[in-house]
Design a protein around this motif. Structure first.
Motif, PDB file in Angstrom:
ATOM      1  N   ALA A  37     -16.536  12.572 -21.103  1.00 43.53           N
ATOM      2  CA  ALA A  37     -17.553  12.452 -20.216  1.00 43.53           C
ATOM      3  C   ALA A  37     -18.790  11.577 -20.874  1.00 43.53           C
ATOM      4  CB  ALA A  37     -17.968  13.637 -19.505  1.00 43.53           C
ATOM      5  N   GLU A  38     -19.097  11.813 -22.175  1.00 43.50           N
ATOM      6  CA  GLU A  38     -19.860  11.125 -22.882  1.00 43.50           C
ATOM      7  C   GLU A  38     -19.506   9.546 -22.865  1.00 43.50           C
ATOM      8  OE1 GLU A  38     -21.311  14.856 -25.884  1.00 43.50           O
ATOM      9  OE2 GLU A  38     -19.935  13.488 -26.673  1.00 43.50           O
ATOM     10  N   TYR A  39     -18.130   9.421 -23.255  1.00 42.47           N
ATOM     11  CA  TYR A  39     -17.732   8.127 -23.350  1.00 42.47           C
ATOM     12  C   TYR A  39     -18.195   7.325 -21.977  1.00 42.47           C
ATOM     13  CZ  TYR A  39     -14.768   3.957 -23.121  1.00 42.47           C
ATOM     14  OH  TYR A  39     -13.838   2.814 -22.884  1.00 42.47           O
ATOM     15  N   LYS A  40     -17.914   7.914 -21.024  1.00 42.13           N
ATOM     16  CA  LYS A  40     -17.838   7.155 -19.786  1.00 42.13           C
ATOM     17  C   LYS A  40     -19.465   6.990 -19.261  1.00 42.13           C
ATOM     18  CE  LYS A  40     -15.085   5.961 -17.504  1.00 42.13           C
ATOM     19  NZ  LYS A  40     -14.456   4.712 -17.330  1.00 42.13           N
TER      20      LYS A  40
ATOM     21  N   PHE B 289     -25.153   1.283 -21.499  1.00 41.87           N
ATOM     22  CA  PHE B 289     -25.399  -0.103 -22.335  1.00 41.87           C
ATOM     23  C   PHE B 289     -24.307  -0.556 -23.166  1.00 41.87           C
ATOM     24  CE2 PHE B 289     -27.863  -2.323 -25.582  1.00 41.87           C
ATOM     25  CZ  PHE B 289     -28.170  -3.213 -24.977  1.00 41.87           C
ATOM     26  N   THR B 290     -23.733   0.535 -23.801  1.00 36.46           N
ATOM     27  CA  THR B 290     -22.569   0.492 -24.653  1.00 36.46           C
ATOM     28  C   THR B 290     -21.456  -0.411 -24.141  1.00 36.46           C
ATOM     29  OG1 THR B 290     -23.144   2.459 -26.001  1.00 36.46           O
ATOM     30  CG2 THR B 290     -20.877   1.313 -26.449  1.00 36.46           C
ATOM     31  N   SER B 291     -21.209  -0.272 -23.059  1.00 37.07           N
ATOM     32  CA  SER B 291     -20.078  -0.906 -22.269  1.00 37.07           C
ATOM     33  C   SER B 291     -20.519  -2.309 -21.836  1.00 37.07           C
ATOM     34  CB  SER B 291     -20.031  -0.248 -20.873  1.00 37.07           C
ATOM     35  OG  SER B 291     -19.050  -1.129 -19.947  1.00 37.07           O
ATOM     36  N   GLN B 292     -22.001  -2.660 -21.666  1.00 34.09           N
ATOM     37  CA  GLN B 292     -22.272  -3.883 -21.460  1.00 34.09           C
ATOM     38  C   GLN B 292     -22.318  -4.737 -22.817  1.00 34.09           C
ATOM     39  OE1 GLN B 292     -26.018  -2.374 -18.696  1.00 34.09           O
ATOM     40  NE2 GLN B 292     -26.662  -3.907 -20.037  1.00 34.09           N
TER      41      GLN B 292
ATOM     42  N   VAL C 283      -2.519  -4.467 -21.593  1.00 39.68           N
ATOM     43  CA  VAL C 283      -2.587  -2.926 -21.561  1.00 39.68           C
ATOM     44  C   VAL C 283      -3.295  -2.236 -22.398  1.00 39.68           C
ATOM     45  CG1 VAL C 283      -0.192  -3.078 -20.504  1.00 39.68           C
ATOM     46  CG2 VAL C 283      -0.352  -2.669 -22.833  1.00 39.68           C
ATOM     47  N   GLY C 284      -3.726  -2.769 -23.502  1.00 36.26           N
ATOM     48  CA  GLY C 284      -4.441  -1.971 -24.684  1.00 36.26           C
ATOM     49  C   GLY C 284      -6.011  -2.136 -24.293  1.00 36.26           C
ATOM     50  N   THR C 285      -6.415  -2.921 -23.282  1.00 42.61           N
ATOM     51  CA  THR C 285      -7.893  -2.959 -22.794  1.00 42.61           C
ATOM     52  C   THR C 285      -8.788  -1.922 -23.061  1.00 42.61           C
ATOM     53  OG1 THR C 285      -7.308  -4.968 -21.594  1.00 42.61           O
ATOM     54  CG2 THR C 285      -9.485  -3.715 -21.128  1.00 42.61           C
ATOM     55  N   ASP C 286      -8.200  -0.701 -22.567  1.00 38.82           N
ATOM     56  CA  ASP C 286      -9.036   0.513 -22.548  1.00 38.82           C
ATOM     57  C   ASP C 286      -9.031   1.046 -23.746  1.00 38.82           C
ATOM     58  OD1 ASP C 286      -9.652   0.491 -19.784  1.00 38.82           O
ATOM     59  OD2 ASP C 286      -7.975   1.493 -19.326  1.00 38.82           O
ATOM     60  N   LEU C 287      -7.869   0.997 -24.660  1.00 44.39           N
ATOM     61  CA  LEU C 287      -8.104   1.732 -26.081  1.00 44.39           C
ATOM     62  C   LEU C 287      -8.798   0.575 -26.736  1.00 44.39           C
ATOM     63  CD1 LEU C 287      -6.929   3.125 -28.492  1.00 44.39           C
ATOM     64  CD2 LEU C 287      -4.982   1.534 -28.627  1.00 44.39           C
ATOM     65  N   SER C 288      -8.880  -0.607 -26.705  1.00 50.69           N
ATOM     66  CA  SER C 288     -10.090  -1.377 -27.341  1.00 50.69           C
ATOM     67  C   SER C 288     -11.410  -1.017 -27.203  1.00 50.69           C
ATOM     68  CB  SER C 288      -9.635  -2.858 -27.105  1.00 50.69           C
ATOM     69  OG  SER C 288     -10.580  -3.735 -27.864  1.00 50.69           O
ATOM     70  N   LYS C 289     -11.659  -0.883 -26.001  1.00 51.91           N
ATOM     71  CA  LYS C 289     -13.245  -0.607 -25.406  1.00 51.91           C
ATOM     72  C   LYS C 289     -13.353   0.986 -26.081  1.00 51.91           C
ATOM     73  CE  LYS C 289     -13.200  -2.930 -21.325  1.00 51.91           C
ATOM     74  NZ  LYS C 289     -13.283  -2.937 -19.746  1.00 51.91           N
ATOM     75  N   VAL C 290     -12.434   1.798 -26.165  1.00 52.00           N
ATOM     76  CA  VAL C 290     -12.689   3.067 -26.771  1.00 52.00           C
ATOM     77  C   VAL C 290     -12.748   3.021 -28.347  1.00 52.00           C
ATOM     78  CG1 VAL C 290     -11.534   5.259 -27.299  1.00 52.00           C
ATOM     79  CG2 VAL C 290     -11.661   4.689 -24.876  1.00 52.00           C
ATOM     80  N   LEU C 291     -12.182   2.237 -28.877  1.00 55.91           N
ATOM     81  CA  LEU C 291     -12.582   2.100 -30.258  1.00 55.91           C
ATOM     82  C   LEU C 291     -13.676   1.422 -30.663  1.00 55.91           C
ATOM     83  CD1 LEU C 291      -8.673   0.610 -31.179  1.00 55.91           C
ATOM     84  CD2 LEU C 291      -9.879   2.810 -32.386  1.00 55.91           C
ATOM     85  N   MET C 292     -14.053   0.621 -29.899  1.00 52.67           N
ATOM     86  CA  MET C 292     -15.378  -0.272 -30.072  1.00 52.67           C
ATOM     87  C   MET C 292     -16.386   0.907 -29.871  1.00 52.67           C
ATOM     88  SD  MET C 292     -14.509  -3.966 -28.713  1.00 52.67           S
ATOM     89  CE  MET C 292     -15.911  -4.861 -29.185  1.00 52.67           C
ATOM     90  N   ALA C 293     -16.396   1.589 -28.697  1.00 51.80           N
ATOM     91  CA  ALA C 293     -17.534   2.402 -28.430  1.00 51.80           C
ATOM     92  C   ALA C 293     -17.695   3.429 -29.333  1.00 51.80           C
ATOM     93  CB  ALA C 293     -17.457   2.877 -27.001  1.00 51.80           C
ATOM     94  N   THR C 294     -16.595   4.099 -29.740  1.00 50.87           N
ATOM     95  CA  THR C 294     -16.369   5.193 -30.466  1.00 50.87           C
ATOM     96  C   THR C 294     -16.968   4.850 -32.134  1.00 50.87           C
ATOM     97  OG1 THR C 294     -14.346   6.221 -29.413  1.00 50.87           O
ATOM     98  CG2 THR C 294     -15.091   6.962 -31.567  1.00 50.87           C
ATOM     99  N   PHE C 295     -16.701   3.883 -32.399  1.00 54.50           N
ATOM    100  CA  PHE C 295     -17.231   3.223 -33.563  1.00 54.50           C
ATOM    101  C   PHE C 295     -18.736   2.967 -33.528  1.00 54.50           C
ATOM    102  CE2 PHE C 295     -18.369   0.198 -37.134  1.00 54.50           C
ATOM    103  CZ  PHE C 295     -17.649   0.724 -38.268  1.00 54.50           C
ATOM    104  N   ILE C 296     -19.134   2.550 -32.665  1.00 53.77           N
ATOM    105  CA  ILE C 296     -20.480   2.362 -32.400  1.00 53.77           C
ATOM    106  C   ILE C 296     -21.316   3.401 -32.547  1.00 53.77           C
ATOM    107  CG2 ILE C 296     -22.441   1.102 -30.877  1.00 53.77           C
ATOM    108  CD1 ILE C 296     -20.466  -1.080 -30.200  1.00 53.77           C
TER     109      ILE C 296
END
Length: 473
Positions: free
Chosen positions: A328-331, A335-338, A423-436
């Motif tokens: 829920a926090e990730y979603k 601004f991080t998504s942007q 197919v790895g798009t969502d994983l890539s976004k999760v990795l970037m957002a979590t690291f940030i």
């Protein structure tokens, strides 16, 4: 003597005719403008020429200015139609499996394997995609990978905080490789992942290089790295196949189950090439994009300020400030998504996406002959000032109030498009957002040195990007 002159003259005439046919190929219609360059060599040297900016490569930009957004060239011995045209790009992706199919130069096939997922079509490709989504799909991301990524980011950043300097690209590559290798093949970072990763590093250095396979060249080291990595994977597969009592623990075990079916669809060769591609794609592309992203965030204090506000608000709203990141926090990270979309737009990790015409195709008055390759050029769209205002500026706010991108569009194709949307798009976004998230809530940092980029045409950091971390508390 006269006979020798006759032979020499005949050979010269034959060469001239061959060179003419090379530069003036036949087509049932009007070919796009452009040059095929020298026979066999084509314009390969120009294509691989270094470019030290985030802008569209001079190779593409100069030809777009001269010929327009659709032009022909020849790279590594193959005639190619290059598309910087959003309409043609979209058409190519939408007609996958009908008018076009996935294709890459023979050198790429040698690098990734003749049975790699990019070379497969129809049922086999859809079958492999379904298998991969067991690992990288939303359900497993939410249930498993988000927590694993959060734990890894916290531990990695904590280990960096005591060092005078960290080379960010290398550090991120190691972290992401350890996460994905564990899930893919059960590798433990403290035991054996480093030796395998070294082979992938050698592989990556020559991945997009001039394809001359002789000792001392980057391409030769690339092929050597592939052979070494495949030796490790083959040994692991043989051991798993011999261990019939083993319980499923990772994605390789899923592959083994498929191979043991009474009438398996999968072959060992396809399984090995798939594992190799997944190991590469899971860490290298995201590490490159995130490294450039942190550099861009560092250079734009206002972006960092708004990011920090968003992530600190998430921490404040927790009952336990030290609790792990939730789905829920990730979603909620608007601004991080942007920011991640803007990083992907500017990074242009994939400089070209190749397809092959299955029949003669007419588009905007031009003919793409059957058998010709088409190279969709994402940077030419992502950095087009008629589509994105001030395209080289790092401006996450340009994505504000935009519909969430769940697939490729005419104007955004950082993750591909059509049936082969990554197919790895969502994983890539999760990795970037979590690291940030872990970075901006716990640390400050400063640039020590490096950060310059080079595109050949793939993205690299020749001097690295070295930073120093400081805990906030």
């Amino acid at each position: 003597m006269e006979a020798l002159w006759v032979v020499a003259l005949a050979m010269a005439v034959a060469f001239i005719l061959w060179a003419y046919r090379w530069s003036h190929p036949k087509a049932n219609g009007r070919l796009p403008p452009g040059s095929l360059g020298l026979p066999l060599l084509g314009e390969t040297m120009q294509f691989f020429a270094p470019n030290p900016t985030c802008d569209v490569s001079p190779f593409v930009k100069d030809r777009v200015n001269r010929y327009g957004t659709i032009f022909k060239t020849s790279v590594v011995g193959r005639a190619v139609v290059v598309s910087a045209d959003p309409d043609l790009n979209h058409y190519v992706f939408q007609q996958e499996g009908k008018l076009f199919e996935s294709w890459y130069p023979a050198t790429f096939t040698e690098i990734f394997g003749r049975d790699n997922v990019g070379s497969l079509h129809g049922f086999m490709y859809k079958y492999l995609k379904t298998l991969v989504l067991r690992l990288y799909g939303q359900e497993n991301l939410r249930a498993v990978l988000l927590g694993d990524t959060d734990t890894a980011c916290r531990a990695t950043l904590a280990s960096w905080a005591g060092q005078p300097s960290v080379e960010l690209k290398d550090g991120l590559s190691t972290m992401i490789f350890d996460i994905t290798a564990k899930k893919l093949i059960g590798y433990e970072p403290t035991k054996s992942s480093e030796s395998l990763r070294k082979n992938f590093v050698a592989f990556i250095r020559g991945l997009i290089s001039f394809p001359v396979n002789i000792p001392g060249t980057a391409y030769h080291e690339c092929m050597k790295g592939r052979r070494n990595a495949m030796t490790v994977l083959k040994r692991m597969m043989r051991e798993r196949l011999a261990d019939e009592g083993r319980q499923r623990e990772d994605f390789l075990d899923v592959m083994i189950e498929e191979l043991r079916r009474e009438k398996p669809v999968l072959t060992e060769t396809v399984a090995l090439d798939l594992m190799f591609v997944l190991l590469f794609a899971s860490f290298e592309t995201t590490a490159l994009a995130l490294t450039l992203g942190i550099r861009l965030i560092t250079e734009n204090p206002r972006v960092l300020e708004v990011l920090t506000e968003e992530h600190e608000a998430i921490v404040r709203d927790r009952k336990d400030p030290d609790a792990g990141l939730t789905w829920a926090e990730y979603k909620s990270m608007t601004f991080t998504s942007q920011v991640t979309l803007e990083i992907a737009r500017i990074a242009n990790i994939v400089p070209g996406i190749f397809r092959k015409a299955l029949q003669d195709i007419e588009f905007k008055g031009y003919t793409i002959p059957a058998g010709w390759a088409v190279m969709v050029c994402p940077p030419a769209v992502h950095l087009n000032p008629e589509i994105y205002e001030d395209p080289l500026a790092f401006n996450p706010w340009r994505w504000q109030d935009k519909t969430e991108i769940t697939g490729g569009t005419k104007h955004f194709m950082a993750f591909g498009g059509g049936l082969r949307f990554c197919v790895g798009t969502d994983l890539s976004k999760v990795l970037m957002a979590t690291f940030i998230h872990c970075l901006v809530t716990k640390y400050r940092w400063k640039t020590v040195k490096g950060g310059n980029i080079m595109r050949t045409p793939g993205l690299s950091f020749p001097d690295g990007f070295h930073i120093q971390l400081f805990p906030k508390n």
